[in-house]
Scaffold this active site. Structure first.
Site, mmCIF file in Angstrom:
data_model
loop_
_atom_site.group_PDB
_atom_site.id
_atom_site.type_symbol
_atom_site.label_atom_id
_atom_site.label_comp_id
_atom_site.label_asym_id
_atom_site.label_seq_id
_atom_site.Cartn_x
_atom_site.Cartn_y
_atom_site.Cartn_z
ATOM 1 N N TYR A 107 0.833 -1.206 0.000
ATOM 2 C CA TYR A 107 0.000 0.000 0.000
ATOM 3 C C TYR A 107 0.865 1.253 0.000
ATOM 4 O O TYR A 107 1.864 1.314 0.712
ATOM 5 C CB TYR A 107 -0.904 0.013 1.238
ATOM 6 C CG TYR A 107 -1.839 1.193 1.246
ATOM 7 C CD1 TYR A 107 -2.978 1.171 0.457
ATOM 8 C CD2 TYR A 107 -1.565 2.338 1.981
ATOM 9 C CE1 TYR A 107 -3.831 2.270 0.423
ATOM 10 C CE2 TYR A 107 -2.416 3.429 1.960
ATOM 11 C CZ TYR A 107 -3.543 3.385 1.172
ATOM 12 O OH TYR A 107 -4.384 4.472 1.138
ATOM 13 N N TRP A 109 1.291 5.635 -1.731
ATOM 14 C CA TRP A 109 1.036 6.616 -2.784
ATOM 15 C C TRP A 109 2.150 6.722 -3.806
ATOM 16 O O TRP A 109 1.932 7.253 -4.892
ATOM 17 C CB TRP A 109 0.811 7.982 -2.146
ATOM 18 C CG TRP A 109 -0.613 8.275 -1.838
ATOM 19 C CD1 TRP A 109 -1.473 7.517 -1.094
ATOM 20 C CD2 TRP A 109 -1.354 9.417 -2.267
ATOM 21 N NE1 TRP A 109 -2.695 8.126 -1.029
ATOM 22 C CE2 TRP A 109 -2.648 9.307 -1.731
ATOM 23 C CE3 TRP A 109 -1.055 10.535 -3.030
ATOM 24 C CZ2 TRP A 109 -3.647 10.263 -1.949
ATOM 25 C CZ3 TRP A 109 -2.037 11.497 -3.246
ATOM 26 C CH2 TRP A 109 -3.310 11.337 -2.707
HETATM 27 N N1 LIG Z 1 -1.517 18.501 2.494
HETATM 28 C C1 LIG Z 1 -1.944 17.227 2.424
HETATM 29 N N2 LIG Z 1 -3.107 16.952 1.784
HETATM 30 C C2 LIG Z 1 -3.539 15.665 1.726
HETATM 31 C C3 LIG Z 1 -2.800 14.596 2.267
HETATM 32 C C4 LIG Z 1 -1.574 14.916 2.934
HETATM 33 O O1 LIG Z 1 -0.870 14.028 3.444
HETATM 34 N N3 LIG Z 1 -1.194 16.227 2.975
HETATM 35 N N4 LIG Z 1 -3.270 13.299 2.165
HETATM 36 C C5 LIG Z 1 -4.306 13.012 1.167
HETATM 37 C C6 LIG Z 1 -4.984 11.752 1.520
HETATM 38 S S1 LIG Z 1 -4.182 10.280 1.228
HETATM 39 C C7 LIG Z 1 -6.228 11.702 2.030
HETATM 40 S S2 LIG Z 1 -6.961 10.194 2.362
HETATM 41 C C8 LIG Z 1 -6.991 12.933 2.288
HETATM 42 C C9 LIG Z 1 -7.683 12.863 3.634
HETATM 43 O O2 LIG Z 1 -8.642 13.821 3.757
HETATM 44 P P1 LIG Z 1 -9.436 13.942 5.144
HETATM 45 O O3 LIG Z 1 -9.677 12.611 5.700
HETATM 46 O O4 LIG Z 1 -10.601 14.813 4.907
HETATM 47 O O5 LIG Z 1 -8.315 14.714 5.995
HETATM 48 P P2 LIG Z 1 -7.829 14.836 7.502
HETATM 49 O O6 LIG Z 1 -6.737 15.865 7.428
HETATM 50 O O7 LIG Z 1 -7.498 13.544 8.100
HETATM 51 O O8 LIG Z 1 -9.066 15.420 8.274
HETATM 52 C C10 LIG Z 1 -9.685 16.614 7.872
HETATM 53 C C11 LIG Z 1 -10.306 17.313 9.028
HETATM 54 O O9 LIG Z 1 -11.414 16.612 9.558
HETATM 55 C C12 LIG Z 1 -11.712 17.190 10.811
HETATM 56 N N5 LIG Z 1 -12.119 16.139 11.754
HETATM 57 C C13 LIG Z 1 -11.349 15.206 12.355
HETATM 58 N N6 LIG Z 1 -12.115 14.398 13.126
HETATM 59 C C14 LIG Z 1 -13.387 14.844 13.034
HETATM 60 C C15 LIG Z 1 -14.638 14.436 13.612
HETATM 61 O O10 LIG Z 1 -14.738 13.474 14.359
HETATM 62 N N7 LIG Z 1 -15.732 15.145 13.266
HETATM 63 C C16 LIG Z 1 -15.681 16.218 12.433
HETATM 64 N N8 LIG Z 1 -16.802 16.844 12.153
HETATM 65 N N9 LIG Z 1 -14.524 16.621 11.888
HETATM 66 C C17 LIG Z 1 -13.385 15.943 12.167
HETATM 67 C C18 LIG Z 1 -10.457 17.914 11.265
HETATM 68 O O11 LIG Z 1 -10.623 19.310 11.149
HETATM 69 C C19 LIG Z 1 -9.441 17.438 10.263
HETATM 70 O O12 LIG Z 1 -8.371 18.321 10.081
HETATM 71 O O13 LIG Z 1 -6.139 14.077 2.261
HETATM 72 C C20 LIG Z 1 -5.323 14.123 1.084
HETATM 73 N N10 LIG Z 1 -4.715 15.424 1.066
HETATM 74 N N1 LIG Z 2 -2.385 8.602 12.163
HETATM 75 C C1 LIG Z 2 -2.705 8.623 10.870
HETATM 76 N N2 LIG Z 2 -2.154 7.733 10.026
HETATM 77 C C2 LIG Z 2 -2.489 7.749 8.730
HETATM 78 C C3 LIG Z 2 -3.416 8.684 8.226
HETATM 79 C C4 LIG Z 2 -4.006 9.597 9.139
HETATM 80 O O1 LIG Z 2 -4.870 10.423 8.767
HETATM 81 N N3 LIG Z 2 -3.617 9.541 10.438
HETATM 82 N N4 LIG Z 2 -3.751 8.678 6.897
HETATM 83 C C5 LIG Z 2 -3.678 7.407 6.222
HETATM 84 C C6 LIG Z 2 -3.870 7.566 4.794
HETATM 85 S S1 LIG Z 2 -5.399 8.189 4.314
HETATM 86 C C7 LIG Z 2 -2.958 7.198 3.870
HETATM 87 S S2 LIG Z 2 -3.385 7.279 2.205
HETATM 88 C C8 LIG Z 2 -1.655 6.648 4.266
HETATM 89 C C9 LIG Z 2 -0.499 7.069 3.356
HETATM 90 O O2 LIG Z 2 0.542 6.169 3.493
HETATM 91 P P1 LIG Z 2 1.664 6.008 2.371
HETATM 92 O O3 LIG Z 2 1.099 6.190 1.012
HETATM 93 O O4 LIG Z 2 2.397 4.755 2.660
HETATM 94 O O5 LIG Z 2 2.593 7.257 2.707
HETATM 95 P P2 LIG Z 2 3.681 8.015 1.850
HETATM 96 O O6 LIG Z 2 4.451 8.842 2.810
HETATM 97 O O7 LIG Z 2 3.053 8.707 0.711
HETATM 98 O O8 LIG Z 2 4.619 6.831 1.355
HETATM 99 C C10 LIG Z 2 5.033 6.680 0.057
HETATM 100 C C11 LIG Z 2 6.490 6.179 0.072
HETATM 101 O O9 LIG Z 2 6.843 5.845 -1.261
HETATM 102 C C12 LIG Z 2 8.146 6.372 -1.554
HETATM 103 N N5 LIG Z 2 8.169 6.569 -3.004
HETATM 104 C C13 LIG Z 2 7.739 7.639 -3.711
HETATM 105 N N6 LIG Z 2 7.847 7.410 -5.027
HETATM 106 C C14 LIG Z 2 8.383 6.171 -5.172
HETATM 107 C C15 LIG Z 2 8.735 5.387 -6.294
HETATM 108 O O10 LIG Z 2 8.578 5.785 -7.446
HETATM 109 N N7 LIG Z 2 9.226 4.149 -6.042
HETATM 110 C C16 LIG Z 2 9.423 3.669 -4.797
HETATM 111 N N8 LIG Z 2 9.916 2.449 -4.656
HETATM 112 N N9 LIG Z 2 9.109 4.410 -3.703
HETATM 113 C C17 LIG Z 2 8.587 5.634 -3.901
HETATM 114 C C18 LIG Z 2 8.240 7.624 -0.736
HETATM 115 O O11 LIG Z 2 9.603 7.958 -0.496
HETATM 116 C C19 LIG Z 2 7.468 7.246 0.530
HETATM 117 O O12 LIG Z 2 8.307 6.702 1.517
HETATM 118 O O13 LIG Z 2 -1.354 7.017 5.612
HETATM 119 C C20 LIG Z 2 -2.390 6.629 6.509
HETATM 120 N N10 LIG Z 2 -1.938 6.835 7.875
HETATM 121 MO MO LIG Z 3 -5.294 8.528 2.031
#
Ligand SMILES: Nc1nc2c(c(=O)[nH]1)N[C@H]1C(S)=C(S)[C@@H](COP(=O)(O)OP(=O)(O)OC[C@H]3O[C@@H](n4cnc5c(=O)[nH]c(N)nc54)[C@H](O)[C@@H]3O)O[C@H]1N2
Ligand SMILES: Nc1nc2c(c(=O)[nH]1)N[C@H]1C(S)=C(S)[C@@H](COP(=O)(O)OP(=O)(O)OC[C@H]3O[C@@H](n4cnc5c(=O)[nH]c(N)nc54)[C@H](O)[C@@H]3O)O[C@H]1N2
Ligand SMILES: [Mo]
Length: 761
Positions: A107, A109
């Site tokens: 898993y 990104w």
């Molecule tokens: N800059 C940046 N952008 C990202 C990412 C990143 O790593 N960095 N990751 C991307 C990815 S993989 C994903 S999945 C999305 C995730 O997108 P989301 O899941 O929407 O993002 P989060 O930042 O986890 O949460 C957004 C907000 O939800 C609110 N929140 C938390 N808990 C609760 C609750 O119980 N109730 C209510 N009403 N609100 C709550 C908080 O204000 C929190 O900051 O973002 C994407 N965009």
């Molecule tokens: N506590 C908490 N934990 C969370 C979340 C949260 O809201 N709260 N959000 C969750 C969510 S929604 C998500 S989507 C996950 C994200 O979890 P991940 O997608 O596992 O997080 P990334 O940091 O994007 O990891 C990508 C890795 O791939 C490497 N990489 C980039 N490009 C390449 C490539 O071309 N080849 C190879 N071999 N490697 C590469 C980068 O250096 C990096 O280490 O985290 C989850 N974990």
């Molecule tokens: Mo995500």
């Protein structure tokens, strides 16, 4: 200047052939974000993996040294040596244990770029070798991803078919954002984003008179341009709030009975619960006030406002990354059904405006081409967030979406493009779980904590070190991505690495199809162009595309409205649910018999929330970071600029700080019974009292004597490895109870910003 696409936007760069010398946002992007600056200094950062490396114990004594995984120095080896040991080990595990012993879910990104997409590469590779154990679902919307197809439509249909930002900006009168409307998160989209459009759509909507209500514990996680009213319920209590909104709509005769009768089933099964006939508890605003802390009068008024306006209900993905995360999503759909505006311009609901940049972009005529992975040979599959359970307890049986899954016994883990020591919960437990298999192989660009917990680490190129093309999900702008510099050190493309191993294992031709990367780009593009041509859509040929800055993929309907066809002709366009209608009660889900996800949406108290702080007093929101994507490029400029005393910032309300004698800039210790970490304190009134925010993604830096203590500030040492429910088995990463105190000792140095130690044998 050549363009390049990243998950966080397109950029224009200059290079000297070895390194990026200057970088600016793509001129076509009206709203670029600072995260792009993380790229600048990352390529040649000391934490880059430069040569293949093998953990000393694995090199000397193989699997019997597994207990030292994560604690030992590495030995750098030649590529020939690395390819040889990986090939032999894969051969051994496939012949002795078969594909159900190889975890290749991998898993993560990875990077933008359709061909070099690491998960596609590794899955194609493992399919050619005989198969692997896959991961089901994702960390993003793992709970709703399983729920939604039962009750209305798949998450993909809902998000891809989202009512476009253009329509929202013109039609919506009241935008109710459960979980906010995040500026930081909508900077990013999987696979990249050309133009960021949300901000201007919100500005236009506000200028027209649309009102935004932000329901979230963190006020500034909604675009300032929305000028939103802030309502901050206790985190995790949204289901209670929504039930009481539904109660008011019903009891005040505001529900659209015609819509419920024509397009929905199961209101009759839900109403007795809502009214309290089944459990003696009417879900009225007074009841909800006790749980949410939102005044009953405000709840009643909001329900009336929703009923008297063209209302868009937004449900962020964070709403379901929690225990019982299905419930608020199901209730959001129920509320939208009661309002009767699903399928109308600017009304209804969406799952994740603001959660990513692509939500609200209308569908394109076709997705850009990508690497074929199949034929799929999945030997077994586990819900993706159950990885530690699988590694620690093979043979055990778990529930999942109405069936049973038996956890396979894993002998080898192979990861490319993800960072489980970033993304998974309860990292001390994951560390123990990672010590179980015989071998762990990782392709990485950087010495991430996952690389440090591997046996064999193979250096991967960054996206601007290879030729590719890219466009994000639903993004009409399709970019050629030329190699801009030579690779750092001895890094190779994942594709080249897999091709060499496949060759040694006798499936070289099957994996490569006889093509190099450039051959594949041309081949994939030509096939795509021909297919579009057959459909009557003209796009330029490959050479013209390759020489261009970018091309536009035509959009089907800029004024896309979610479920408009279903609304117009429900018989001709039934939903793919059991009844063909919206299911307010699901007989299918009821038949599974899960206490933690019954047949209609229900309030179920979470284990860790502010309604019960007998263990720890503060609600930690471990959300997505503002200054990077997950853990990617944490060593980069924008991410580093946000650190406080070298630690990840922890935000807290000034009142909570005063009670604890803490001040802005303090180094603090955050802890609960699973673990602890350091963080740098930032005071802010944007947080609800009782809530602290420590975003995910600081590279895990375990204390050598206590791996449950992270010196850097990774919140996943604190989060629980507990599933959302028996239905979805998804991550619950967003919420955890903690305590925060001043750190009195000397602040320890960090190990994550430099490579591990290397020895020679
Ligand atoms: N800059 C940046 N952008 C990202 C990412 C990143 O790593 N960095 N990751 C991307 C990815 S993989 C994903 S999945 C999305 C995730 O997108 P989301 O899941 O929407 O993002 P989060 O930042 O986890 O949460 C957004 C907000 O939800 C609110 N929140 C938390 N808990 C609760 C609750 O119980 N109730 C209510 N009403 N609100 C709550 C908080 O204000 C929190 O900051 O973002 C994407 N965009
Ligand atoms: N506590 C908490 N934990 C969370 C979340 C949260 O809201 N709260 N959000 C969750 C969510 S929604 C998500 S989507 C996950 C994200 O979890 P991940 O997608 O596992 O997080 P990334 O940091 O994007 O990891 C990508 C890795 O791939 C490497 N990489 C980039 N490009 C390449 C490539 O071309 N080849 C190879 N071999 N490697 C590469 C980068 O250096 C990096 O280490 O985290 C989850 N974990
Ligand atoms: Mo995500």
């Amino acid at each position: 200047m050549p363009t390049h696409l990243t998950h966080w936007g397109a950029v224009e760069v200059e290079t000297d052939g070895k390194a990026l010398t200057s970088l600016r946002p793509w001129s076509g992007d009206p709203d670029p974000r600072d995260i792009i600056r993380n790229l600048e200094s990352a390529q040649h950062h000391p934490a880059r993996v430069l040569r293949p490396a093998v953990r000393r114990g694995w090199l000397e004594s193989g699997a019997s040294s597994r207990a030292s995984r994560g604690d030992e120095p590495f030995v750098e080896v030649s590529w020939d040596h690395a390819i040889d040991v990986v090939s032999k080990e894969l051969n051994r595990v496939y012949s002795e244990h078969g594909p159900s012993a190889i975890y290749g879910g991998s898993y993560g990104w990875a990077s933008a770029g359709r061909f070099h997409h690491a998960q596609s590469q590794i899955h194609r590779f493992l399919n050619k070798l005989g198969g692997y154990v896959a991961g089901l679902g994702d960390y993003s919307y793992g709970a709703s991803g399983v729920l939604l197809p039962h009750i209305i439509a798949s998450a993909g249909e809902i998000m891809g078919g989202a009512t476009s930002w253009d329509v929202v900006s013109e039609e919506t009168e009241l935008f109710v954002a459960f979980g906010g409307l995040s500026e930081k998160n909508s900077g990013i989209a999987p696979g990249g984003i050309g133009r960021h459009v949300a901000r201007s759509a919100i500005e236009q909507a506000v200028a027209r008179g649309c009102r935004f209500v932000d329901i979230s514990p963190i006020a500034d996680d909604t675009y300032a341009e929305a000028k939103a009213e802030w309502i901050a319920p206790r985190p995790g209590s949204d289901a209670a709030l929504m039930l009481s909104l539904a109660f008011v709509l019903d009891s005040e005769g505001l529900a659209d009975q015609d819509f419920l009768a024509r397009y929905c089933v199961g209101m009759d099964r839900f109403l007795p619960y809502l009214k309290g006939d089944t459990d003696g508890v009417p879900k009225d605003p007074t009841w909800a006030e006790r749980l949410t802390s939102i005044p009953a009068s405000r709840i009643s008024r909001l329900a009336r406002e929703m009923a008297s306006s063209r209302t868009m209900i937004n449900l962020s993905w964070s709403m379901q990354r929690q225990q019982h995360g299905e419930q608020p999503i199901w209730l959001g759909v129920v509320l939208a059904a009661m309002l009767g505006q699903i399928g109308l311009p600017g009304g209804g609901f969406q799952h994740g405006y603001g959660s990513a940049a692509d939500i609200g972009l209308p569908l394109r005529v076709a997705s850009p081409p990508s690497l074929p992975q199949g034929p799929e040979r999945v030997a077994a599959a586990i819900p993706v967030a159950r990885i530690s359970d699988m590694l620690l307890s093979p043979g055990t049986e778990i529930d999942f979406d109405g069936r049973k899954i038996v956890m396979p016994k894993i002998e080898l883990i192979y990861w490319a493009g993800g960072n489980p020591f970033h993304h998974h919960q309860h990292l001390a437990r994951l560390r123990n779980a990672f010590k179980k298999p015989a071998t762990v192989i990782v392709h990485e660009q950087f010495w991430t904590s996952t690389a440090r917990h591997a046996d064999i680490v193979l250096p991967a190129t960054m996206s601007f070190e290879r030729d590719d093309f890219g466009a994000g999900r639903n993004d009409p702008t399709f970019f050629p991505m030329h190699a801009l510099t030579e690779p750092a050190g001895e890094a190779r493309d994942d594709y080249v690495i897999f091709a060499a191993i496949a060759e040694q294992l006798g499936v070289g031709e099957a994996f490569t199809g006889g093509r190099d990367a450039m051959g594949w780009l041309r081949h994939l593009y030509d096939g795509w162009q021909a297919k579009l041509n057959d459909d009557g859509v003209t796009v330029v040929d490959f050479d013209t595309f390759w020489a261009s800055e970018s091309i536009q993929i035509p959009v089907i309907n800029q004024d896309q409205i979610l479920f408009s066809e279903f609304r117009r002709t429900p018989d001709a366009h039934p939903l793919r649910t059991a009844s063909g209608k919206i299911e307010i009660f699901s007989q299918t889900i009821a038949s599974f018999g899960y206490d933690d996800c019954p047949g209609h949406p229900t309030w179920i108290e979470p284990d860790e929330w502010l309604g019960n702080t007998t263990t720890f007093p503060l609600q930690l929101i471990a959300n997505q970071p503002k200054t990077r994507l997950h853990s990617q490029l944490d060593i980069g400029k924008t991410s580093q600029a946000s650190k406080v005393g070298g630690r990840e910032p922890l935000r807290m309300h000034p009142h909570d700080a005063a009670v604890r004698g803490l001040k802005d800039g303090d180094i603090v210790r955050v802890w609960n019974r699973r673990g602890s970490c350091l963080a740098g304190l930032v005071l802010s009134t944007a947080l609800r009292q009782g809530v602290v925010q420590l975003s995910s993604g600081a590279w895990y830096d375990p204390d050598p004597d206590d791996p449950s203590f992270c010196r850097h500030g990774n919140p996943n040492v604190l989060t629980a490895d507990k599933p959302s429910s028996s239905l979805s088995q998804a991550t619950t990463a967003t919420h955890t109870l903690v305590e925060v105190e001043k750190w009195h000792g000397p602040t320890p140095g960090l190990a994550v910003n430099r490579p591990p130690s290397f020895v020679s044998v």
